[in-house]
Design a protein around this motif. Structure first.
Motif, mmCIF file in Angstrom:
data_model
loop_
_atom_site.group_PDB
_atom_site.id
_atom_site.type_symbol
_atom_site.label_atom_id
_atom_site.label_comp_id
_atom_site.label_asym_id
_atom_site.label_seq_id
_atom_site.Cartn_x
_atom_site.Cartn_y
_atom_site.Cartn_z
ATOM 1 N N UNK A 1 0.857 -1.184 0.000
ATOM 2 C CA UNK A 1 0.000 0.000 0.000
ATOM 3 C C UNK A 1 0.894 1.236 0.000
ATOM 4 N N UNK A 2 0.287 2.402 0.078
ATOM 5 C CA UNK A 2 1.022 3.656 0.070
ATOM 6 C C UNK A 2 1.368 4.090 1.493
ATOM 7 N N UNK A 3 2.477 4.833 1.618
ATOM 8 C CA UNK A 3 2.789 5.472 2.884
ATOM 9 C C UNK A 3 1.707 6.504 3.166
ATOM 10 N N UNK B 1 6.812 1.022 9.448
ATOM 11 C CA UNK B 1 6.849 2.338 10.072
ATOM 12 C C UNK B 1 8.203 2.953 9.725
ATOM 13 N N UNK B 2 8.356 4.230 9.898
ATOM 14 C CA UNK B 2 9.621 4.889 9.554
ATOM 15 C C UNK B 2 10.787 4.356 10.387
ATOM 16 N N UNK B 3 10.476 3.742 11.532
ATOM 17 C CA UNK B 3 11.548 3.234 12.399
ATOM 18 C C UNK B 3 11.520 1.719 12.580
ATOM 19 N N UNK B 4 10.788 0.999 11.704
ATOM 20 C CA UNK B 4 10.766 -0.460 11.823
ATOM 21 C C UNK B 4 9.522 -1.061 11.196
ATOM 22 N N UNK C 1 -6.517 6.666 2.876
ATOM 23 C CA UNK C 1 -5.125 7.091 2.768
ATOM 24 C C UNK C 1 -4.841 8.291 3.669
ATOM 25 N N UNK C 2 -5.721 8.553 4.603
ATOM 26 C CA UNK C 2 -5.507 9.624 5.567
ATOM 27 C C UNK C 2 -5.290 10.968 4.907
ATOM 28 N N UNK C 3 -4.205 11.638 5.312
ATOM 29 C CA UNK C 3 -3.902 12.969 4.790
ATOM 30 C C UNK C 3 -3.043 12.920 3.530
ATOM 31 N N UNK C 4 -2.845 11.723 2.970
ATOM 32 C CA UNK C 4 -1.980 11.545 1.810
ATOM 33 C C UNK C 4 -2.764 10.999 0.622
ATOM 34 N N UNK C 5 -3.517 11.838 -0.073
ATOM 35 C CA UNK C 5 -4.296 11.348 -1.223
ATOM 36 C C UNK C 5 -3.403 10.688 -2.272
#
Length: 122
Positions: free
Chosen positions: A42-44, A65-68, A107-111
Protein backbone atom coordinates in the motif's frame (compact mmCIF):
# COMPACT_ATOMS: atom_id res chain seq x y z
CA UNK A 1 -36.17 -1.12 21.08
CA UNK A 2 -34.54 -2.73 18.04
CA UNK A 3 -32.66 -5.97 18.53
CA UNK A 4 -29.20 -5.78 16.85
CA UNK A 5 -28.44 -8.30 14.12
CA UNK A 6 -25.17 -10.28 14.14
CA UNK A 7 -22.76 -9.60 11.29
CA UNK A 8 -20.96 -12.56 9.71
CA UNK A 9 -17.57 -11.26 8.63
CA UNK A 10 -16.82 -14.23 6.36
CA UNK A 11 -20.11 -13.67 4.49
CA UNK A 12 -19.29 -9.98 4.08
CA UNK A 13 -15.78 -10.75 2.80
CA UNK A 14 -17.24 -13.12 0.18
CA UNK A 15 -19.09 -10.17 -1.37
CA UNK A 16 -15.96 -8.67 -2.96
CA UNK A 17 -12.60 -9.72 -4.35
CA UNK A 18 -10.63 -6.54 -5.04
CA UNK A 19 -7.68 -5.45 -2.91
CA UNK A 20 -7.10 -2.24 -0.95
CA UNK A 21 -10.74 -1.15 -1.24
CA UNK A 22 -12.26 -1.28 2.27
CA UNK A 23 -16.00 -1.81 2.73
CA UNK A 24 -18.02 -0.62 5.71
CA UNK A 25 -19.50 -3.59 7.59
CA UNK A 26 -20.87 -1.57 10.53
CA UNK A 27 -20.76 1.78 12.26
CA UNK A 28 -20.70 2.67 15.94
CA UNK A 29 -20.04 5.89 17.89
CA UNK A 30 -19.03 7.77 14.73
CA UNK A 31 -16.57 4.99 13.83
CA UNK A 32 -16.58 2.52 10.95
CA UNK A 33 -15.80 -1.18 11.06
CA UNK A 34 -14.20 -1.79 7.67
CA UNK A 35 -13.34 -5.04 5.94
CA UNK A 36 -10.64 -5.25 3.31
CA UNK A 37 -8.65 -7.74 1.30
CA UNK A 38 -4.99 -6.83 0.99
CA UNK A 39 -2.26 -8.01 -1.36
CA UNK A 40 0.99 -6.31 -2.28
CA UNK A 41 2.16 -2.94 -1.02
CA UNK A 42 0.00 0.00 0.00
CA UNK A 43 1.02 3.66 0.07
CA UNK A 44 2.79 5.47 2.88
CA UNK A 45 0.20 7.51 4.75
CA UNK A 46 -0.93 8.79 8.14
CA UNK A 47 -4.15 9.87 9.80
CA UNK A 48 -3.62 13.24 11.48
CA UNK A 49 -6.41 13.17 14.06
CA UNK A 50 -7.42 9.55 14.53
CA UNK A 51 -5.91 6.21 15.46
CA UNK A 52 -6.34 3.26 13.09
CA UNK A 53 -6.84 -0.32 14.25
CA UNK A 54 -5.92 -3.34 12.09
CA UNK A 55 -7.10 -6.86 13.04
CA UNK A 56 -5.93 -9.74 10.84
CA UNK A 57 -8.79 -12.17 10.15
CA UNK A 58 -6.99 -14.39 7.61
CA UNK A 59 -3.40 -14.54 6.40
CA UNK A 60 -0.62 -12.26 7.56
CA UNK A 61 0.36 -8.65 6.99
CA UNK A 62 3.25 -6.37 7.74
CA UNK A 63 3.04 -2.71 8.61
CA UNK A 64 6.13 -0.69 7.91
CA UNK A 65 6.85 2.34 10.07
CA UNK A 66 9.62 4.89 9.55
CA UNK A 67 11.55 3.23 12.40
CA UNK A 68 10.77 -0.46 11.82
CA UNK A 69 8.27 -3.13 10.77
CA UNK A 70 5.61 -5.03 12.68
CA UNK A 71 4.35 -8.39 11.40
CA UNK A 72 0.85 -9.57 12.26
CA UNK A 73 -0.72 -12.97 11.75
CA UNK A 74 -4.28 -14.20 12.05
CA UNK A 75 -5.87 -13.11 15.31
CA UNK A 76 -3.38 -10.31 15.96
CA UNK A 77 -4.09 -6.60 15.92
CA UNK A 78 -2.28 -3.32 16.15
CA UNK A 79 -3.35 0.25 16.79
CA UNK A 80 -1.48 2.84 14.74
CA UNK A 81 -1.57 6.13 16.68
CA UNK A 82 -2.78 9.32 15.02
CA UNK A 83 -0.06 11.05 13.02
CA UNK A 84 2.19 7.98 12.67
CA UNK A 85 3.25 7.28 9.08
CA UNK A 86 2.75 3.66 8.07
CA UNK A 87 2.58 1.40 5.03
CA UNK A 88 0.69 -1.92 5.17
CA UNK A 89 1.89 -4.73 2.92
CA UNK A 90 1.51 -8.46 2.39
CA UNK A 91 2.85 -11.00 -0.06
CA UNK A 92 -0.23 -13.23 -0.12
CA UNK A 93 -3.84 -12.15 0.18
CA UNK A 94 -4.91 -11.28 3.70
CA UNK A 95 -8.31 -10.33 5.13
CA UNK A 96 -8.40 -7.57 7.72
CA UNK A 97 -10.85 -5.62 9.81
CA UNK A 98 -9.95 -1.95 10.14
CA UNK A 99 -11.55 0.42 12.61
CA UNK A 100 -11.41 4.07 11.68
CA UNK A 101 -13.30 7.29 12.30
CA UNK A 102 -16.39 7.58 10.07
CA UNK A 103 -15.54 9.34 6.82
CA UNK A 104 -11.76 9.12 7.37
CA UNK A 105 -10.07 8.59 3.98
CA UNK A 106 -8.34 5.24 3.66
CA UNK A 107 -5.12 7.09 2.77
CA UNK A 108 -5.51 9.62 5.57
CA UNK A 109 -3.90 12.97 4.79
CA UNK A 110 -1.98 11.55 1.81
CA UNK A 111 -4.30 11.35 -1.22
CA UNK A 112 -3.19 8.93 -3.95
CA UNK A 113 -4.61 6.78 -6.72
CA UNK A 114 -5.73 4.37 -3.97
CA UNK A 115 -7.80 6.94 -2.08
CA UNK A 116 -11.46 5.95 -1.88
CA UNK A 117 -13.57 9.10 -1.64
CA UNK A 118 -16.63 7.21 -0.40
CA UNK A 119 -16.54 3.67 0.95
CA UNK A 120 -19.26 1.19 0.03
CA UNK A 121 -21.37 -0.20 2.87
CA UNK A 122 -21.98 -3.95 2.70
Amino acid sequence: MITPTPINLADKLEQFSDHWNPRIAATYNNNEVRLAKLKGDFDWHSHAETDELFLVLEGAIGIEFRDGVQHLKRGEMIVVPAGVEHRPFCENEAHVMIMDRAGEPNTGINPSARTREKLEAI
